[in-house]
Design a protein around this motif. Structure first.
Motif, PDB file in Angstrom:
ATOM      1  N   PHE A  47       0.834  -1.200   0.000  1.00 14.50           N
ATOM      2  CA  PHE A  47       0.000   0.000   0.000  1.00 14.50           C
ATOM      3  C   PHE A  47       0.870   1.252   0.000  1.00 14.50           C
ATOM      4  N   ILE A  48       0.401   2.271  -0.718  1.00 14.06           N
ATOM      5  CA  ILE A  48       1.038   3.583  -0.737  1.00 14.06           C
ATOM      6  C   ILE A  48       0.072   4.605  -0.148  1.00 14.06           C
ATOM      7  N   ASN A  49       0.628   5.782   0.189  1.00 13.97           N
ATOM      8  CA  ASN A  49      -0.239   6.882   0.599  1.00 13.97           C
ATOM      9  C   ASN A  49      -0.518   7.774  -0.601  1.00 13.97           C
ATOM     10  N   GLU A  50      -1.211   8.883  -0.368  1.00 12.27           N
ATOM     11  CA  GLU A  50      -1.630   9.736  -1.483  1.00 12.27           C
ATOM     12  C   GLU A  50      -0.457  10.413  -2.188  1.00 12.27           C
ATOM     13  N   HIS A  51       0.728  10.387  -1.594  1.00 11.92           N
ATOM     14  CA  HIS A  51       1.909  10.971  -2.226  1.00 11.92           C
ATOM     15  C   HIS A  51       2.711   9.943  -3.017  1.00 11.92           C
ATOM     16  N   SER A 345     -15.150   8.085  -4.300  1.00 14.24           N
ATOM     17  CA  SER A 345     -15.195   9.513  -4.584  1.00 14.24           C
ATOM     18  C   SER A 345     -14.443  10.351  -3.571  1.00 14.24           C
ATOM     19  N   GLU A 346     -14.319   9.852  -2.329  1.00 21.66           N
ATOM     20  CA  GLU A 346     -13.678  10.663  -1.302  1.00 21.66           C
ATOM     21  C   GLU A 346     -12.165  10.574  -1.333  1.00 21.66           C
ATOM     22  N   PHE A 347     -11.599   9.708  -2.143  1.00 17.95           N
ATOM     23  CA  PHE A 347     -10.157   9.543  -2.168  1.00 17.95           C
ATOM     24  C   PHE A 347      -9.465  10.702  -2.874  1.00 17.95           C
ATOM     25  N   SER A 348      -8.222  10.957  -2.458  1.00 18.49           N
ATOM     26  CA  SER A 348      -7.439  12.029  -3.075  1.00 18.49           C
ATOM     27  C   SER A 348      -6.858  11.608  -4.410  1.00 18.49           C
ATOM     28  N   LEU A 349      -6.546  10.313  -4.554  1.00 20.49           N
ATOM     29  CA  LEU A 349      -5.977   9.824  -5.805  1.00 20.49           C
ATOM     30  C   LEU A 349      -7.066   9.223  -6.688  1.00 20.49           C
ATOM     31  N   LEU A 350      -6.843   9.298  -7.976  1.00 20.86           N
ATOM     32  CA  LEU A 350      -7.756   8.754  -8.976  1.00 20.86           C
ATOM     33  C   LEU A 350      -7.182   7.433  -9.454  1.00 20.86           C
ATOM     34  N   GLY A 360      -3.280  -1.543 -11.126  1.00 24.25           N
ATOM     35  CA  GLY A 360      -3.723  -0.265 -10.612  1.00 24.25           C
ATOM     36  C   GLY A 360      -2.835   0.867 -11.102  1.00 24.25           C
ATOM     37  N   ILE A 361      -3.468   1.970 -11.527  1.00 26.84           N
ATOM     38  CA  ILE A 361      -2.762   3.165 -11.979  1.00 26.84           C
ATOM     39  C   ILE A 361      -3.385   4.342 -11.248  1.00 26.84           C
ATOM     40  N   TYR A 362      -2.554   5.155 -10.609  1.00 24.90           N
ATOM     41  CA  TYR A 362      -3.057   6.241  -9.772  1.00 24.90           C
ATOM     42  C   TYR A 362      -2.560   7.597 -10.271  1.00 24.90           C
ATOM     43  N   TYR A 363      -3.497   8.546 -10.344  1.00 27.31           N
ATOM     44  CA  TYR A 363      -3.192   9.940 -10.662  1.00 27.31           C
ATOM     45  C   TYR A 363      -3.654  10.809  -9.502  1.00 27.31           C
ATOM     46  N   ASP A 364      -3.008  11.975  -9.336  1.00 27.53           N
ATOM     47  CA  ASP A 364      -3.596  12.952  -8.427  1.00 27.53           C
ATOM     48  C   ASP A 364      -4.665  13.723  -9.194  1.00 27.53           C
ATOM     49  N   ARG A 365      -5.361  14.611  -8.511  1.00 31.02           N
ATOM     50  CA  ARG A 365      -6.504  15.273  -9.143  1.00 31.02           C
ATOM     51  C   ARG A 365      -6.108  16.367 -10.122  1.00 31.02           C
ATOM     52  N   ARG A 366      -4.816  16.570 -10.291  1.00 23.94           N
ATOM     53  CA  ARG A 366      -4.330  17.467 -11.340  1.00 23.94           C
ATOM     54  C   ARG A 366      -3.904  16.680 -12.575  1.00 23.94           C
ATOM     55  N   GLY A 367      -4.007  15.353 -12.499  1.00 30.72           N
ATOM     56  CA  GLY A 367      -3.666  14.527 -13.648  1.00 30.72           C
ATOM     57  C   GLY A 367      -2.233  14.051 -13.667  1.00 30.72           C
ATOM     58  N   ASN A 368      -1.475  14.253 -12.587  1.00 34.81           N
ATOM     59  CA  ASN A 368      -0.097  13.770 -12.523  1.00 34.81           C
ATOM     60  C   ASN A 368      -0.085  12.288 -12.154  1.00 34.81           C
ATOM     61  N   LEU A 369       0.680  11.499 -12.904  1.00 34.47           N
ATOM     62  CA  LEU A 369       0.786  10.078 -12.607  1.00 34.47           C
ATOM     63  C   LEU A 369       1.570   9.888 -11.316  1.00 34.47           C
ATOM     64  N   ILE A 370       0.960   9.220 -10.330  1.00 32.15           N
ATOM     65  CA  ILE A 370       1.582   8.990  -9.027  1.00 32.15           C
ATOM     66  C   ILE A 370       2.157   7.587  -8.937  1.00 32.15           C
ATOM     67  N   TRP A 371       1.453   6.619  -9.494  1.00 33.96           N
ATOM     68  CA  TRP A 371       1.902   5.227  -9.372  1.00 33.96           C
ATOM     69  C   TRP A 371       1.313   4.403 -10.506  1.00 33.96           C
ATOM     70  N   LYS A 372       2.103   3.433 -10.977  1.00 29.13           N
ATOM     71  CA  LYS A 372       1.621   2.449 -11.938  1.00 29.13           C
ATOM     72  C   LYS A 372       2.111   1.087 -11.484  1.00 29.13           C
ATOM     73  N   ASP A 373       1.169   0.159 -11.256  1.00 31.33           N
ATOM     74  CA  ASP A 373       1.549  -1.165 -10.786  1.00 31.33           C
ATOM     75  C   ASP A 373       2.581  -1.801 -11.710  1.00 31.33           C
ATOM     76  N   MET A 374       3.465  -2.571 -11.086  1.00 29.74           N
ATOM     77  CA  MET A 374       4.553  -3.208 -11.814  1.00 29.74           C
ATOM     78  C   MET A 374       4.168  -4.636 -12.127  1.00 29.74           C
ATOM     79  N   LYS A 375       4.097  -4.904 -13.394  1.00 29.86           N
ATOM     80  CA  LYS A 375       3.590  -6.178 -13.884  1.00 29.86           C
ATOM     81  C   LYS A 375       4.327  -7.344 -13.266  1.00 29.86           C
ATOM     82  N   ASN A 376       3.557  -8.340 -12.849  1.00 31.22           N
ATOM     83  CA  ASN A 376       4.148  -9.560 -12.315  1.00 31.22           C
ATOM     84  C   ASN A 376       4.989 -10.226 -13.400  1.00 31.22           C
TER      85      ASN A 376
END
Length: 739
Positions: A47-51, A345-350, A360-376
């Motif tokens: 697990f990661i946090n919103e940063h 809807s209440e989460f900070s990351l998209l 899983g692929i996560y963006y912040d609400r400005r559209g910056n890519l925060i995380w992309k799962d690493m393929k097994n």
């Protein structure tokens, strides 16, 4: 016919953004524990946090998407239960549980091994047994339940059954009342399960802004909480309830927007329309979707294949069967690149999902890519190519059974005349096959990897007999197989034969000879694995991302990076996120709870092309067992613009390199990285090679990782010694092992 209101549990993650009848869930007081995001790295979950910082390192075999009430379901090494936000088990569960969803108000739904659903408390006490077909939460965190016969009921957020499971449908509480459908009528109950409005309606919907829509005698009307019909508000159809003091109704096939007095605001030119969310309503016209404001003005033209409700200023749109996000001004926040939006809807990351393996692929609400799962690395897509199989075997060298690999297989049919013993051939064929173990079994299937043919498997499979080199050759579930079963003793995994008897007749015996010659992995690759531990060099290209050679990491099960920001004490876990086998490059991301970020990278990943004769220097960690872990500098010139046997992807350099330098940076005299050190000529003096940095750019751009590569040079005007001093904290020792 009355609408069935039960929402299945499979729809819960996206219910807040559905095209129809959506409402946001209030943000929990326990938001700190909610705002952890499940990630996947090499087939393990953490697990990661919103940063984007690691909070719980990837280690679990399975884990639920979300934390709730400070806990989350997880499995590791045969153990399963609830973990806290430190990744520690606080409750163990037995094997009757196969899955537990998010806890809210102290309760969660769970599946048993028969895929029936029940409800459990955080203490582990089962408050509803696993006998239900579906259980879904409503916006008040209560539970809509459906039994195996299709009867529905309701459990409140304390786990108390307030509506018995005997009705056709229920739809969750809205403004303290819930629609309950009997066999032929609908009515409303309160939060104690007491009938407040009798079941007299032909159809009914939930309350919103004080009113609900009901159908009686073929007409739709609005009622208040006392069941009073609002005067002068009777329509052929009511399309939406009230939201933003607006509702959409239909009379004589014309759609109108009205207010709570029944006053017509405007006529709507549309095929269908949804209720307002945050001041915008989605509508459909001529098969395309757009948005209206509360005055009925078109603010987003109907041009999207799909367009969902606005939520916290953003809306999902769909193009070419891919989803992205736009804001209320129609600015694209996330491009339509992903399979599915999957978020609360209440989460900070998209959060988006991609591919069949639910990355899983996560963006912040400005559209910056925060995380992309690493393929097994041990994952294969539905239709793998030969290259996919090569990557699969390369990444699992330490785990492969001797029989696994890519083979060139020749099939030769033989006929034996029973009367005279004469043997003749009746035909042959050949193909590349990948022999691969089926998950969690001792069975190995040979899959054809010829890309010009359909992806199929051989009609036989190899079944390992005990822990030996003996394999039974048996039918792969095909009772019309062309050959009988056989047995194989594997003495040489690089070349073996098996002869199988086919169905013959009274005069002839028929056989097929199968010759397997291994094409990949090579014997050299296996020898590398036997080393168990080895090291190389890598260097930073962006925050958290490093580059090395493919051959450094491809056989590794564990990879650690040492020397981050100049400190050799700590070793951080890293994972391959993109690779180019043909050009011997690999990009890794450091994924470690102890890692936070690099300092600002002082050099540039250069784009200029050096000339033959230009000065260069190399930094790396050669032969650490005998030369120590201090970084080593060598310098020289560009000897040639091409590499071994004229390879145009490489430079030949005179700067000395040794085993362990592989993956290190090649700098020009201004401190720009112009190459990645990869090899030396075994039979020549001062003939060493580095991959041109243009191939690194191609790998970065094709990775889809959103890496912002280092492009600033702060060492250009400095002396060599000062250049080295400033850049060496970003050149790292990489340690690899097969365990």
């Amino acid at each position: 016919m009355k609408t069935k209101y039960l929402v299945t549990s499979l729809l819960l993650p996206v219910i807040g953004l559905m095209l129809l009848a959506c409402s946001s869930i209030n943000k929990s007081d326990d938001i700190e524990s909610w705002e952890l995001y499940r990630i996947q790295v090499g087939g393990k979950y953490g697990f990661i946090n919103e940063h984007g910082n690691i909070v719980i390192e990837p280690q679990f075999d399975r884990a639920y998407w979300y934390f709730g009430d400070g806990v989350c379901y997880a499995e590791i090494g045969g153990q399963k239960g609830l973990i806290n936000t430190d990744g520690e088990f606080v409750l163990y569960l037995d094997n009757t549980f196969s899955w537990v969803r998010q806890f809210q108000n102290g309760i969660a739904t769970f599946n048993d091994n028969n895929n029936k659903i029940g409800v459990i408390e955080k203490s582990g006490e089962i408050i509803l047994p696993a006998i239900y077909k579906n259980i879904a939460r409503d916006e008040n965190y209560g539970l809509i339940i459906e039994d195996t016969l299709g009867n529905c009921g309701y459990v409140n957020n304390k786990g108390q059954l307030i509506v018995p499971c005997k009705y056709d449908a229920v739809n969750g509480f809205h403004e303290g009342l819930m629609v309950v459908a009997t066999s032929d009528k609908c009515g409303y109950v309160d939060t104690a399960g007491v009938w407040v409005l009798d079941a007299i309606y032909d159809d009914a919907r939930g309350f919103g802004e004080g009113y609900a829509r009901v159908k009686m005698n073929g007409k739709w009307s609005f009622i208040d909480h006392n069941g009073n019909i609002v005067p002068n508000m009777c329509y052929d159809e009511i399309l939406t309830g009230f939201s933003c003091n607006r509702a959409f109704v239909k009379n004589k096939n014309e759609i109108e927007m009205i207010d709570k007095r029944g006053t017509r605001i405007t006529k709507i030119e549309a095929d269908s329309v949804c209720e307002f969310h945050e001041g915008f309503a989605t509508f459909k016209k001529n098969g395309k979707y757009g948005k209206l404001d509360t005055n009925g003005r078109v603010v987003i033209q109907p041009k999207y294949k799909k367009l969902y409700a606005t939520n916290r200023g953003l809306a999902i749109f769909e193009e070419n069967n891919k989803q992205g996000l736009i804001d209320t001004a129609e600015n694209v926040i996330v491009k339509a690149l992903h399979e599915e939006f999957f978020n609360k809807s209440e989460f900070s990351l998209l959060q988006f999902e991609d591919d069949n393996w639910r990355r899983g692929i996560y963006y912040d609400r400005r559209g910056n890519l925060i995380w992309k799962d690493m393929k097994n690395s041990s994952y294969l897509s539905d239709k793998p190519t030969k290259s996919d199989f090569v990557d699969y075997f390369d990444s699992r060298l330490s785990e492969l059974d001797p029989i696994e690999g890519i083979y060139y297989v020749s099939f030769n049919g033989l006929v034996e005349d029973r009367d005279n013993g004469r043997i003749s051939s009746y035909g042959s064929s050949s193909d590349f096959y990948a022999v691969i173990r089926e998950p969690n079994t001792d069975d190995f299937i040979a899959w054809v990897v010829d890309e010009s043919k359909p992806w199929t498997h051989w009609v036989k499979k190899f079944v390992q007999i005990g822990e030996t080199n003996t394999y039974a050759v048996v039918n792969n579930g095909d009772h019309t197989s062309w050959a009988e079963d056989g047995k194989l003793i594997l003495e040489n995994p690089y070349k073996f034969d098996v002869t199988l008897r086919q169905k013959g007749n009274n005069y002839y015996n028929m056989y097929v000879q199968c010759e397997f010659i291994k094409d990949h992995p090579s014997s050299d690759a296996y020898e590398q694995v036997q080393q168990a531990e080895w090291s190389g060099t890598c260097f930073a290209i962006a925050d958290g991302y490093v580059v090395t050679n493919y051959h450094v990491t491809n056989a590794a099960k564990t990879i650690k990076v040492r020397g981050v920001n100049g400190g050799m004490k700590n070793a951080y876990k890293a994972y391959v996120v993109a690779s180019d086998r043909n050009h011997d490059l690999a990009i890794l991301k450091i994924v470690d709870k102890g890692f936070h970020s690099f300092d600002e990278i002082p050099y540039c990943i250069g784009k200029s092309i050096p000339e033959v004769g230009d000065d260069v220097f190399v930094l790396g960690y050669p032969m650490t067992k005998t030369m120590g872990q201090e970084i080593k500098l060598t310098n020289g010139i560009i000897s040639s613009a091409s590499g071994f046997k004229g390879d145009q992807s490489m430079y030949q350099i005179s700067a000395a390199i040794q085993p362990g330098n592989s993956g290190g940076p090649l700098f020009d005299n201004e401190g720009n990285v112009i190459g990645v050190v990869c090899a030396k000529h075994a039979e020549a003096e001062n003939a060493n090679y580095a991959i041109k940095v243009s191939y690194l750019y191609s790998l970065v751009n094709g990775s889809g990782l959103g890496i912002k590569i280092s492009d600033g040079n702060k060492v250009k005007s400095k002396s060599l010694s000062k250049k080295v001093k400033q850049v060496k904290p970003f050149v790292f020792l990489i340690e690899c092992s097969t365990h």
